[in-house]
Design a protein around this motif. Sequence first.
Motif, PDB file in Angstrom:
ATOM      1  N   ASN A 172      -7.906  -8.055  45.768  1.00 39.82           N
ATOM      2  CA  ASN A 172      -6.844  -9.057  45.911  1.00 39.82           C
ATOM      3  C   ASN A 172      -6.360  -9.440  44.522  1.00 39.82           C
ATOM      4  O   ASN A 172      -7.092 -10.035  43.729  1.00 39.82           O
ATOM      5  CB  ASN A 172      -7.363 -10.299  46.637  1.00 39.82           C
ATOM      6  N   ASP A 173      -5.112  -9.092  44.215  1.00 36.04           N
ATOM      7  CA  ASP A 173      -4.571  -9.375  42.889  1.00 36.04           C
ATOM      8  C   ASP A 173      -4.385 -10.871  42.666  1.00 36.04           C
ATOM      9  O   ASP A 173      -4.006 -11.616  43.581  1.00 36.04           O
ATOM     10  CB  ASP A 173      -3.219  -8.682  42.702  1.00 36.04           C
ATOM     11  N   ILE A 174      -4.659 -11.288  41.437  1.00 37.69           N
ATOM     12  CA  ILE A 174      -4.344 -12.647  40.977  1.00 37.69           C
ATOM     13  C   ILE A 174      -3.061 -12.540  40.157  1.00 37.69           C
ATOM     14  O   ILE A 174      -2.974 -11.737  39.232  1.00 37.69           O
ATOM     15  CB  ILE A 174      -5.473 -13.225  40.118  1.00 37.69           C
ATOM     16  N   TYR A 175      -2.078 -13.349  40.507  1.00 37.84           N
ATOM     17  CA  TYR A 175      -0.800 -13.327  39.799  1.00 37.84           C
ATOM     18  C   TYR A 175      -0.615 -14.593  38.967  1.00 37.84           C
ATOM     19  O   TYR A 175      -0.939 -15.702  39.422  1.00 37.84           O
ATOM     20  CB  TYR A 175       0.361 -13.214  40.787  1.00 37.84           C
ATOM     21  N   LEU A 176      -0.094 -14.400  37.757  1.00 42.69           N
ATOM     22  CA  LEU A 176       0.321 -15.508  36.910  1.00 42.69           C
ATOM     23  C   LEU A 176       1.808 -15.696  37.140  1.00 42.69           C
ATOM     24  O   LEU A 176       2.629 -14.900  36.693  1.00 42.69           O
ATOM     25  CB  LEU A 176       0.030 -15.197  35.440  1.00 42.69           C
ATOM     26  N   GLY A 177       2.155 -16.734  37.882  1.00 44.83           N
ATOM     27  CA  GLY A 177       3.521 -16.912  38.327  1.00 44.83           C
ATOM     28  C   GLY A 177       4.354 -17.792  37.403  1.00 44.83           C
ATOM     29  O   GLY A 177       3.933 -18.892  37.038  1.00 44.83           O
ATOM     30  N   GLU A 178       5.514 -17.279  37.032  1.00 43.68           N
ATOM     31  CA  GLU A 178       6.477 -18.035  36.227  1.00 43.68           C
ATOM     32  C   GLU A 178       7.677 -18.338  37.116  1.00 43.68           C
ATOM     33  O   GLU A 178       8.326 -17.433  37.652  1.00 43.68           O
ATOM     34  CB  GLU A 178       6.913 -17.218  35.016  1.00 43.68           C
ATOM     35  N   LEU A 179       7.983 -19.622  37.286  1.00 43.09           N
ATOM     36  CA  LEU A 179       9.087 -20.044  38.136  1.00 43.09           C
ATOM     37  C   LEU A 179      10.343 -20.283  37.312  1.00 43.09           C
ATOM     38  O   LEU A 179      10.299 -20.966  36.286  1.00 43.09           O
ATOM     39  CB  LEU A 179       8.714 -21.327  38.883  1.00 43.09           C
ATOM     40  N   LYS A 180      11.450 -19.736  37.780  1.00 35.41           N
ATOM     41  CA  LYS A 180      12.742 -19.994  37.165  1.00 35.41           C
ATOM     42  C   LYS A 180      13.740 -20.356  38.260  1.00 35.41           C
ATOM     43  O   LYS A 180      13.839 -19.661  39.271  1.00 35.41           O
ATOM     44  CB  LYS A 180      13.237 -18.768  36.383  1.00 35.41           C
ATOM     45  N   VAL A 181      14.483 -21.442  38.035  1.00 36.29           N
ATOM     46  CA  VAL A 181      15.433 -21.929  39.030  1.00 36.29           C
ATOM     47  C   VAL A 181      16.841 -21.919  38.438  1.00 36.29           C
ATOM     48  O   VAL A 181      17.107 -22.585  37.437  1.00 36.29           O
ATOM     49  CB  VAL A 181      15.079 -23.359  39.502  1.00 36.29           C
ATOM     50  N   GLY A 182      17.732 -21.147  39.047  1.00 39.25           N
ATOM     51  CA  GLY A 182      19.143 -21.220  38.716  1.00 39.25           C
ATOM     52  C   GLY A 182      19.533 -20.704  37.343  1.00 39.25           C
ATOM     53  O   GLY A 182      18.780 -20.009  36.661  1.00 39.25           O
ATOM     54  N   MET A 183      20.739 -21.070  36.929  1.00 41.86           N
ATOM     55  CA  MET A 183      21.340 -20.540  35.708  1.00 41.86           C
ATOM     56  C   MET A 183      20.620 -20.984  34.438  1.00 41.86           C
ATOM     57  O   MET A 183      20.683 -20.317  33.417  1.00 41.86           O
ATOM     58  CB  MET A 183      22.814 -20.956  35.636  1.00 41.86           C
ATOM     59  N   GLY A 184      19.958 -22.119  34.493  1.00 39.94           N
ATOM     60  CA  GLY A 184      19.260 -22.598  33.306  1.00 39.94           C
ATOM     61  C   GLY A 184      18.055 -21.766  32.934  1.00 39.94           C
ATOM     62  O   GLY A 184      17.428 -21.986  31.900  1.00 39.94           O
ATOM     63  N   ALA A 185      17.717 -20.781  33.767  1.00 42.30           N
ATOM     64  CA  ALA A 185      16.518 -19.973  33.543  1.00 42.30           C
ATOM     65  C   ALA A 185      16.810 -18.668  32.828  1.00 42.30           C
ATOM     66  O   ALA A 185      15.938 -17.830  32.690  1.00 42.30           O
ATOM     67  CB  ALA A 185      15.859 -19.661  34.892  1.00 42.30           C
ATOM     68  N   THR A 186      18.042 -18.480  32.352  1.00 44.52           N
ATOM     69  CA  THR A 186      18.428 -17.153  31.872  1.00 44.52           C
ATOM     70  C   THR A 186      18.376 -16.995  30.363  1.00 44.52           C
ATOM     71  O   THR A 186      18.956 -16.078  29.808  1.00 44.52           O
ATOM     72  CB  THR A 186      19.842 -16.814  32.369  1.00 44.52           C
ATOM     73  N   GLY A 187      17.687 -17.854  29.659  1.00 46.27           N
ATOM     74  CA  GLY A 187      17.590 -17.680  28.211  1.00 46.27           C
ATOM     75  C   GLY A 187      16.715 -18.728  27.575  1.00 46.27           C
ATOM     76  O   GLY A 187      16.022 -19.481  28.246  1.00 46.27           O
ATOM     77  N   GLY A 188      16.752 -18.770  26.250  1.00 49.13           N
ATOM     78  CA  GLY A 188      15.992 -19.780  25.523  1.00 49.13           C
ATOM     79  C   GLY A 188      14.540 -19.419  25.362  1.00 49.13           C
ATOM     80  O   GLY A 188      14.061 -18.375  25.802  1.00 49.13           O
ATOM     81  N   LYS A 189      13.789 -20.328  24.722  1.00 47.36           N
ATOM     82  CA  LYS A 189      12.378 -20.072  24.433  1.00 47.36           C
ATOM     83  C   LYS A 189      11.547 -19.906  25.687  1.00 47.36           C
ATOM     84  O   LYS A 189      10.516 -19.258  25.667  1.00 47.36           O
ATOM     85  CB  LYS A 189      11.820 -21.207  23.566  1.00 47.36           C
ATOM     86  N   SER A 190      11.980 -20.537  26.773  1.00 54.07           N
ATOM     87  CA  SER A 190      11.201 -20.431  28.008  1.00 54.07           C
ATOM     88  C   SER A 190      11.799 -19.403  28.954  1.00 54.07           C
ATOM     89  O   SER A 190      11.594 -19.449  30.148  1.00 54.07           O
ATOM     90  CB  SER A 190      11.147 -21.800  28.710  1.00 54.07           C
ATOM     91  N   GLY A 191      12.586 -18.448  28.425  1.00 51.45           N
ATOM     92  CA  GLY A 191      13.225 -17.437  29.241  1.00 51.45           C
ATOM     93  C   GLY A 191      12.220 -16.516  29.901  1.00 51.45           C
ATOM     94  O   GLY A 191      11.032 -16.488  29.571  1.00 51.45           O
ATOM     95  N   ILE A 192      12.741 -15.731  30.831  1.00 47.20           N
ATOM     96  CA  ILE A 192      11.885 -14.867  31.630  1.00 47.20           C
ATOM     97  C   ILE A 192      11.170 -13.825  30.775  1.00 47.20           C
ATOM     98  O   ILE A 192       9.984 -13.558  30.968  1.00 47.20           O
ATOM     99  CB  ILE A 192      12.716 -14.206  32.742  1.00 47.20           C
ATOM    100  N   VAL A 193      11.879 -13.212  29.820  1.00 46.93           N
ATOM    101  CA  VAL A 193      11.257 -12.182  28.992  1.00 46.93           C
ATOM    102  C   VAL A 193      10.099 -12.759  28.184  1.00 46.93           C
ATOM    103  O   VAL A 193       9.075 -12.103  27.964  1.00 46.93           O
ATOM    104  CB  VAL A 193      12.302 -11.518  28.079  1.00 46.93           C
ATOM    105  N   ALA A 194      10.238 -14.035  27.758  1.00 49.99           N
ATOM    106  CA  ALA A 194       9.158 -14.678  27.006  1.00 49.99           C
ATOM    107  C   ALA A 194       7.872 -14.758  27.828  1.00 49.99           C
ATOM    108  O   ALA A 194       6.769 -14.779  27.289  1.00 49.99           O
ATOM    109  CB  ALA A 194       9.585 -16.078  26.567  1.00 49.99           C
ATOM    110  N   HIS A 195       8.031 -14.793  29.151  1.00 50.40           N
ATOM    111  CA  HIS A 195       6.862 -14.839  30.032  1.00 50.40           C
ATOM    112  C   HIS A 195       6.023 -13.566  29.892  1.00 50.40           C
ATOM    113  O   HIS A 195       4.796 -13.607  30.020  1.00 50.40           O
ATOM    114  CB  HIS A 195       7.326 -15.011  31.479  1.00 50.40           C
ATOM    115  N   ILE A 196       6.685 -12.448  29.629  1.00 53.66           N
ATOM    116  CA  ILE A 196       5.961 -11.194  29.441  1.00 53.66           C
ATOM    117  C   ILE A 196       4.984 -11.312  28.271  1.00 53.66           C
ATOM    118  O   ILE A 196       3.834 -10.882  28.347  1.00 53.66           O
ATOM    119  CB  ILE A 196       6.939 -10.025  29.184  1.00 53.66           C
ATOM    120  N   GLU A 197       5.461 -11.901  27.178  1.00 52.89           N
ATOM    121  CA  GLU A 197       4.635 -12.031  25.974  1.00 52.89           C
ATOM    122  C   GLU A 197       3.390 -12.872  26.244  1.00 52.89           C
ATOM    123  O   GLU A 197       2.273 -12.466  25.928  1.00 52.89           O
ATOM    124  CB  GLU A 197       5.462 -12.670  24.844  1.00 52.89           C
ATOM    125  N   LYS A 198       3.578 -14.038  26.830  1.00 52.50           N
ATOM    126  CA  LYS A 198       2.427 -14.945  26.983  1.00 52.50           C
ATOM    127  C   LYS A 198       1.437 -14.467  28.043  1.00 52.50           C
ATOM    128  O   LYS A 198       0.218 -14.621  27.882  1.00 52.50           O
ATOM    129  CB  LYS A 198       2.889 -16.368  27.270  1.00 52.50           C
TER     130      LYS A 198
END
Length: 291
Positions: A172-198
């Motif tokens: 049973n896989d354990i997932y580290l989930g990053e939630l993004k809601v709407g247009m405000g989730a498409t950039g910046g320091k907390s962007g989706i790609v940054a989730h890959i790094e952490k």
Amino acid sequence: MRTITDEHLQAYQEGGCLQKLFDVIKDDPELSFEIRVKNEVMIYYHKDRILTIRFCKGKPSIDTLSEKYYKNAKSPSVSFEDGDMTQTLRDKSQLRQYFREAKRLVGSYKVGEEFEVQQNIALGNRSFSNRFVVVDMEWQLPQSNIKKEERISRTRIDLVVVDMKRNERGENDIYLGELKVGMGATGGKSGIVAHIEKTNEIMKSPKACAVLRADVERIIRQKAALGLLEGDYAGLNLSATPRMMLILACRGSEERQALKKQGEKARDEAKAKGIAAPLIVWPNAQNILDV
């Protein structure tokens, strides 16, 4: 480790001194009961901690809402001070009043749709009969016992999720989930790609993986004992290394397209780093009515 003692656990169950408090928390869908380190339980409202509960030598101690939320307003009127705590814990009306007042203060201090969506996702995925079970919110690796040269970047994981469908290895896989809601989730320091790094840092650290897996095992066991998770979890075979999950919540086709592009970027980034692509899920954030 994220766990509470048996004595602390029993205080929330029938006949325990914290039973009425627990009943009020469990009955309120806007509150999240989360098990933390050092034998603590924290109660969250929209990602903000509004109560901290400790238990030692048969007695609870409770910290209420931080003063930062009511610098320009009145503090909650319900007292959990030593002289008042016993009576407060016996009175559900007082307990409900505290949470009403605390939630109002938090709402005046900070507004954010992402917090509400996160909590609703956690609430809607509490059954082992579902494909996914949300085990924890705001998970963070404790690093005080890790050598400085072995520590990783400090980060909080929005949602820790367990997949009830076993993978090709029978785990049973354990997932580290990053939630993004709407247009405000498409950039910046907390962007989706940054989730890959952490998340990649956690996945590459054997110590971090071991701590996460142990936390998930303990939290499942204790939340199930309290009725916060439903169904039978006895057959779980948790994976040793977590995977990434992107939880993309949109409210229309424009937002979906923008978030879809971010998800593709995240998959490309993962591929470039030689790690498994994140699982992308799409909760419904539109609350469509149906009969």
